[in-house]
Design an enzyme around this catalytic site. Structure first.
Site, PDB file in Angstrom:
ATOM      1  N   ARG A   1       0.837  -1.194   0.000  1.00  0.00           N
ATOM      2  CA  ARG A   1       0.000   0.000   0.000  1.00  0.00           C
ATOM      3  C   ARG A   1       0.872   1.244   0.000  1.00  0.00           C
ATOM      4  O   ARG A   1       1.887   1.309   0.679  1.00  0.00           O
ATOM      5  CB  ARG A   1      -0.909   0.035   1.251  1.00  0.00           C
ATOM      6  CG  ARG A   1      -2.071  -0.943   1.216  1.00  0.00           C
ATOM      7  CD  ARG A   1      -3.122  -0.531   0.191  1.00  0.00           C
ATOM      8  NE  ARG A   1      -4.280  -1.404   0.186  1.00  0.00           N
ATOM      9  CZ  ARG A   1      -4.423  -2.445  -0.619  1.00  0.00           C
ATOM     10  NH1 ARG A   1      -3.456  -2.755  -1.470  1.00  0.00           N
ATOM     11  NH2 ARG A   1      -5.523  -3.177  -0.593  1.00  0.00           N
TER      12      ARG A   1
ATOM     13  N   GLU B   1      -2.442   8.119  -6.610  1.00  0.00           N
ATOM     14  CA  GLU B   1      -2.534   7.276  -7.801  1.00  0.00           C
ATOM     15  C   GLU B   1      -3.717   7.707  -8.664  1.00  0.00           C
ATOM     16  O   GLU B   1      -4.856   7.643  -8.183  1.00  0.00           O
ATOM     17  CB  GLU B   1      -2.691   5.807  -7.393  1.00  0.00           C
ATOM     18  CG  GLU B   1      -1.494   5.255  -6.644  1.00  0.00           C
ATOM     19  CD  GLU B   1      -1.698   3.831  -6.136  1.00  0.00           C
ATOM     20  OE1 GLU B   1      -0.721   3.226  -5.675  1.00  0.00           O
ATOM     21  OE2 GLU B   1      -2.846   3.328  -6.193  1.00  0.00           O
TER      22      GLU B   1
ATOM     23  N   HIS C   1       0.787   0.159  -9.983  1.00  0.00           N
ATOM     24  CA  HIS C   1      -0.162  -0.595  -9.173  1.00  0.00           C
ATOM     25  C   HIS C   1      -0.734  -1.777  -9.956  1.00  0.00           C
ATOM     26  O   HIS C   1      -1.959  -1.986 -10.010  1.00  0.00           O
ATOM     27  CB  HIS C   1      -1.292   0.312  -8.682  1.00  0.00           C
ATOM     28  CG  HIS C   1      -1.966  -0.206  -7.442  1.00  0.00           C
ATOM     29  ND1 HIS C   1      -2.401   0.621  -6.433  1.00  0.00           N
ATOM     30  CD2 HIS C   1      -2.284  -1.469  -7.034  1.00  0.00           C
ATOM     31  CE1 HIS C   1      -2.963  -0.095  -5.469  1.00  0.00           C
ATOM     32  NE2 HIS C   1      -2.892  -1.379  -5.809  1.00  0.00           N
TER      33      HIS C   1
END
Length: 332
Positions: A235, A264, A286
């Site tokens: 994370r 993000e 990601h």
């Protein structure tokens, strides 16, 4: 009775992965993405909301009295006001254990590239260094084996355990870190600071909570070996990004591989985007979780959660209700 299901951000599941529709009478509505000011309008009249990164806070949920289930198309549910849902009897389900192969494999890929300095050597070849060397190979950058090195893992859930299996298969000395600041570490754990100080690779596989935010900052980075790597496929927010930039620029550690960051997608001036000019820092968008096999498993489990809820046998609820569901079509 037809049940209305609205998926607010379908684009978070890859388009080549098929999402089967539930096997009960329903109306399925989906949007590729949803802006914050569109959420209430699009969910009004829906019995079930399917979301990944869309925020459903108290202000929004208070305007959706018909909502019975929020089916999160991901493991993390920090975008959902769980306390409000608990108080109003709105069930929340999430996805579990679908990325047990893809995330550790991605972490291993980052480790391999950095440990063997592949980016630097590829760039040297492009720049003509091989020809300049005058021989069959050259030694501009150190290359390290993984066998015999120490892999320190923070987080002993299914992903941390899977990472440990890979590490042991490669001949690494695998250790797990106890919680930061914990004196009684318990069997199978080493003190947090010891893991940082002695590991050649530190890999993060823990959730982001108030207790783990900025888990790795300048003091922790200073504890690590100058030859060590820091890997984060867990994370954004676990690592203080400004401090990481300092650690890479000042060569406190040998390198870092990240798949997650706080913002993000990042802005153009994000510090970790600028850090990508260094060959010992890797940032991927990601996608550690995003193998085709894993996304299909996620999609299937998402529909399983919805079908189970409607059948009165809810699965993967993120909290337990105080009252028992009725035996038939409990959530609806």
């Amino acid at each position: 009775m037809s049940i209305k299901i609205t998926f607010l951000d379908r684009s978070t599941i890859a388009p080549h992965v098929q999402t089967r529709k539930p096997l009960f009478d329903h109306e399925w509505v989906e949007f590729q993405s949803t802006a914050p000011d569109e959420v209430v309008q699009r969910l009004r009249g829906s019995d079930i909301a399917v979301v990944n990164k869309v925020t459903l806070d108290q202000e929004i949920l208070a305007q959706l009295p018909q909502l019975k289930l929020i089916a999160v198309a991901a493991t993390g549910y920090d975008k959902i006001d769980i306390d409000y849902c608990r108080g109003k009897g709105i069930s929340v389900s999430n996805i579990r254990n679908y990325a047990v192969n893809t995330v550790p494999e991605h972490a291993l890929s980052l480790i391999m590239v950095l440990r063997r300095n592949l980016f630097s050597y590829c760039q040297d070849v492009k720049n003509g260094e091989w020809k300049k060397s005058g021989q069959f190979c050259f030694f501009n950058h150190p290359i390290g084996d993984l066998a015999g090195s120490r892999l320190g893992i923070i987080g002993k859930g299914v992903l941390g355990q899977a990472m440990a299996t890979i590490g042991r298969a490669l001949g690494m000395d695998v250790v797990f870190a106890a919680r930061k600041g914990l004196n009684d570490v318990g069997f199978g754990f080493l003190p947090f600071e010891e893991v940082l100080a002695t590991s050649d690779v530190v890999s993060l596989h823990c959730p982001l909570t108030p207790a783990t935010r900025n888990l790795i900052a300048l003091p922790e980075l200073q504890l690590m070996k100058e030859t060590a790597l820091l890997i984060n496929t867990a994370r954004g927010g676990l690592v203080n990004e400004a401090d990481l930039e300092t650690a890479i620029v000042d060569k406190m550690i040998a390198g870092a591989g990240f798949d997650v960051i706080m913002e993000e997608p990042p802005a153009d001036n994000h510090p970790l985007i600028a850090l990508m000019r260094y060959p010992n820092f890797i940032l991927t968008p990601h996608i550690a979780w995003a193998s085709t096999e894993a996304i299909q498993a996620l999609s299937d489990q998402l529909i399983d959660n919805i079908e189970n809820f409607v059948a009165g046998k809810p699965s993967n609820l993120v909290y337990k209700k105080s009252r028992k569901p009725s035996p038939s079509r409990a959530g609806i």
